[in-house]
Scaffold this motif. Structure first.
Motif, PDB file in Angstrom:
ATOM      1  N   PHE A   1       0.851  -1.156  -0.053  1.00 51.86           N
ATOM      2  CA  PHE A   1      -0.029   0.171  -0.117  1.00 51.86           C
ATOM      3  C   PHE A   1       0.850   1.315   0.195  1.00 51.86           C
ATOM      4  O   PHE A   1       0.600   2.126  -0.739  1.00 51.86           O
ATOM      5  N   ARG A   2       1.879   1.294   0.985  1.00 52.73           N
ATOM      6  CA  ARG A   2       2.800   2.362   0.909  1.00 52.73           C
ATOM      7  C   ARG A   2       3.370   2.843  -0.541  1.00 52.73           C
ATOM      8  O   ARG A   2       3.842   3.897  -0.547  1.00 52.73           O
ATOM      9  N   HIS A   3       3.632   1.838  -1.278  1.00 54.32           N
ATOM     10  CA  HIS A   3       4.247   1.946  -2.377  1.00 54.32           C
ATOM     11  C   HIS A   3       3.382   2.057  -3.530  1.00 54.32           C
ATOM     12  O   HIS A   3       3.827   2.196  -4.950  1.00 54.32           O
ATOM     13  N   GLY A   4       1.966   2.228  -3.356  1.00 61.58           N
ATOM     14  CA  GLY A   4       1.050   2.549  -4.368  1.00 61.58           C
ATOM     15  C   GLY A   4       0.991   1.367  -5.223  1.00 61.58           C
ATOM     16  O   GLY A   4       0.337   1.561  -6.534  1.00 61.58           O
ATOM     17  N   LEU A   5       0.958   0.134  -4.745  1.00 60.80           N
ATOM     18  CA  LEU A   5       1.174  -1.151  -5.586  1.00 60.80           C
ATOM     19  C   LEU A   5      -0.261  -1.904  -5.548  1.00 60.80           C
ATOM     20  O   LEU A   5      -0.549  -2.594  -6.605  1.00 60.80           O
TER      21      LEU A   5
ATOM     22  N   GLU B   1      -6.634  -3.402  -5.691  1.00 62.05           N
ATOM     23  CA  GLU B   1      -8.099  -3.422  -5.121  1.00 62.05           C
ATOM     24  C   GLU B   1      -7.788  -4.009  -3.632  1.00 62.05           C
ATOM     25  O   GLU B   1      -6.935  -4.629  -3.503  1.00 62.05           O
ATOM     26  N   CYS B   2      -8.843  -4.062  -2.980  1.00 65.61           N
ATOM     27  CA  CYS B   2      -8.944  -4.549  -1.570  1.00 65.61           C
ATOM     28  C   CYS B   2     -10.269  -5.284  -1.615  1.00 65.61           C
ATOM     29  O   CYS B   2     -11.420  -4.813  -1.876  1.00 65.61           O
ATOM     30  N   VAL B   3     -10.189  -6.728  -1.364  1.00 63.99           N
ATOM     31  CA  VAL B   3     -11.417  -7.337  -1.059  1.00 63.99           C
ATOM     32  C   VAL B   3     -11.489  -7.637   0.511  1.00 63.99           C
ATOM     33  O   VAL B   3     -10.543  -8.486   1.110  1.00 63.99           O
ATOM     34  N   LEU B   4     -12.274  -7.315   1.141  1.00 60.93           N
ATOM     35  CA  LEU B   4     -12.420  -7.617   2.714  1.00 60.93           C
ATOM     36  C   LEU B   4     -13.707  -8.177   3.142  1.00 60.93           C
ATOM     37  O   LEU B   4     -14.780  -7.771   2.712  1.00 60.93           O
ATOM     38  N   LEU B   5     -13.438  -9.287   3.724  1.00 58.36           N
ATOM     39  CA  LEU B   5     -14.765  -9.796   4.446  1.00 58.36           C
ATOM     40  C   LEU B   5     -14.757  -9.553   5.951  1.00 58.36           C
ATOM     41  O   LEU B   5     -13.947  -9.772   6.687  1.00 58.36           O
TER      42      LEU B   5
ATOM     43  N   LEU C   1      -5.759   6.061   2.108  1.00 61.51           N
ATOM     44  CA  LEU C   1      -6.439   5.342   0.723  1.00 61.51           C
ATOM     45  C   LEU C   1      -7.762   5.899   0.329  1.00 61.51           C
ATOM     46  O   LEU C   1      -8.649   5.825   1.131  1.00 61.51           O
ATOM     47  N   ASP C   2      -7.749   6.366  -0.922  1.00 58.59           N
ATOM     48  CA  ASP C   2      -9.014   6.733  -1.395  1.00 58.59           C
ATOM     49  C   ASP C   2      -9.555   5.737  -2.204  1.00 58.59           C
ATOM     50  O   ASP C   2      -8.812   5.206  -3.096  1.00 58.59           O
TER      51      ASP C   2
ATOM     52  N   VAL D   1      -8.468   0.730  -5.301  1.00 56.94           N
ATOM     53  CA  VAL D   1      -7.530   1.891  -4.676  1.00 56.94           C
ATOM     54  C   VAL D   1      -7.433   2.930  -5.793  1.00 56.94           C
ATOM     55  O   VAL D   1      -6.734   2.682  -6.679  1.00 56.94           O
ATOM     56  N   ARG D   2      -8.182   4.158  -5.475  1.00 53.75           N
ATOM     57  CA  ARG D   2      -7.593   4.963  -6.283  1.00 53.75           C
ATOM     58  C   ARG D   2      -6.368   6.052  -6.187  1.00 53.75           C
ATOM     59  O   ARG D   2      -5.738   6.379  -7.010  1.00 53.75           O
ATOM     60  N   SER D   3      -6.124   5.956  -5.074  1.00 59.24           N
ATOM     61  CA  SER D   3      -4.523   6.603  -4.492  1.00 59.24           C
ATOM     62  C   SER D   3      -4.318   6.351  -3.160  1.00 59.24           C
ATOM     63  O   SER D   3      -5.297   5.921  -2.339  1.00 59.24           O
TER      64      SER D   3
END
Length: 188
Positions: free
Chosen positions: A133-137, A140-144, A163-164, A184-186
């Motif tokens: 996340f810190r490196h912008g890689l 998408e996030c899939v959270l249950l 995280l936007d 993840v937009r940014s």
């Protein structure tokens, strides 16, 4: 080009483990297992931190699977078919097939892996995912979301990173779990 997807079970208050390191409150039923099977079926390579890899490698051991429901056995097959990269300074060698060890998390190498992949990639383990996340890689996030609060522990999402996100999909499961999928937009 493959997308890098962070996927995790999380408590409603945002933790993948409670303060004792337990995640027994997130054990999936057959319906949720089928959801994860469908998600993982599209993953070509899984990136893991050492602890998550040690948790997941049980899927290569057939001994305990013989009496499990078909949906659980199917997950083992899906997991075994994916390539795995484990980031660890302490593991001497991989104990599962299709697995390689990397000593450091190199964001440039992960970016090249995404660019050259014909399938999506997953990243598992909150600590290694925080680096991605810190490196912008992360794309998408899939959270249950599990219907429990645990009051503290290991956060599902990185601290100190904004995280936007854009909601792409959501689903409700019969025992109160909810999946959410975000682009993840940014990250900043």
């Amino acid at each position: 080009m493959g997308k890098l997807i962070y996927a995790a079970n999380t408590s409603l208050d945002g933790y993948v483990e409670d303060e004792a390191g337990s995640f027994d409150w997130s054990v999936p039923d057959e319906e949720v297992h089928a959801f994860w099977n469908e998600h993982e079926r599209h993953i070509g390579t899984s990136l893991y931190g050492r602890r998550m890899y040690e948790t997941m490698r049980v899927w290569e051991d057939d001994d305990w699977l013989t009496d499990e429901p078909a949906v659980v056995r199917e997950y083992a097959s899906i997991w075994g078919d994916a390539d795995k990269v484990v980031y660890s300074t302490t593991l001497a060698e991989a104990s599962t097939a299709r697995t390689r060890i990397e000593r450091t998390f190199d964001p440039h190498a992960v970016r090249r892996l995404k660019e050259s992949s014909g399938a999506d990639l997953s990243i598992g383990g909150a600590t290694i995912a925080a680096e991605a996340f810190r490196h912008g890689l992360v794309d998408e996030c899939v959270l249950l979301l599990c219907p429990v609060t645990v009051g503290g522990g290991k956060p599902a999402l990185p601290r100190g990173v904004r995280l936007d996100l854009e909601l792409l999909d959501h689903r409700r499961f019969r025992y109160g779990m909810i999946s959410v999928r975000y682009a993840v937009r940014s990250a900043a």
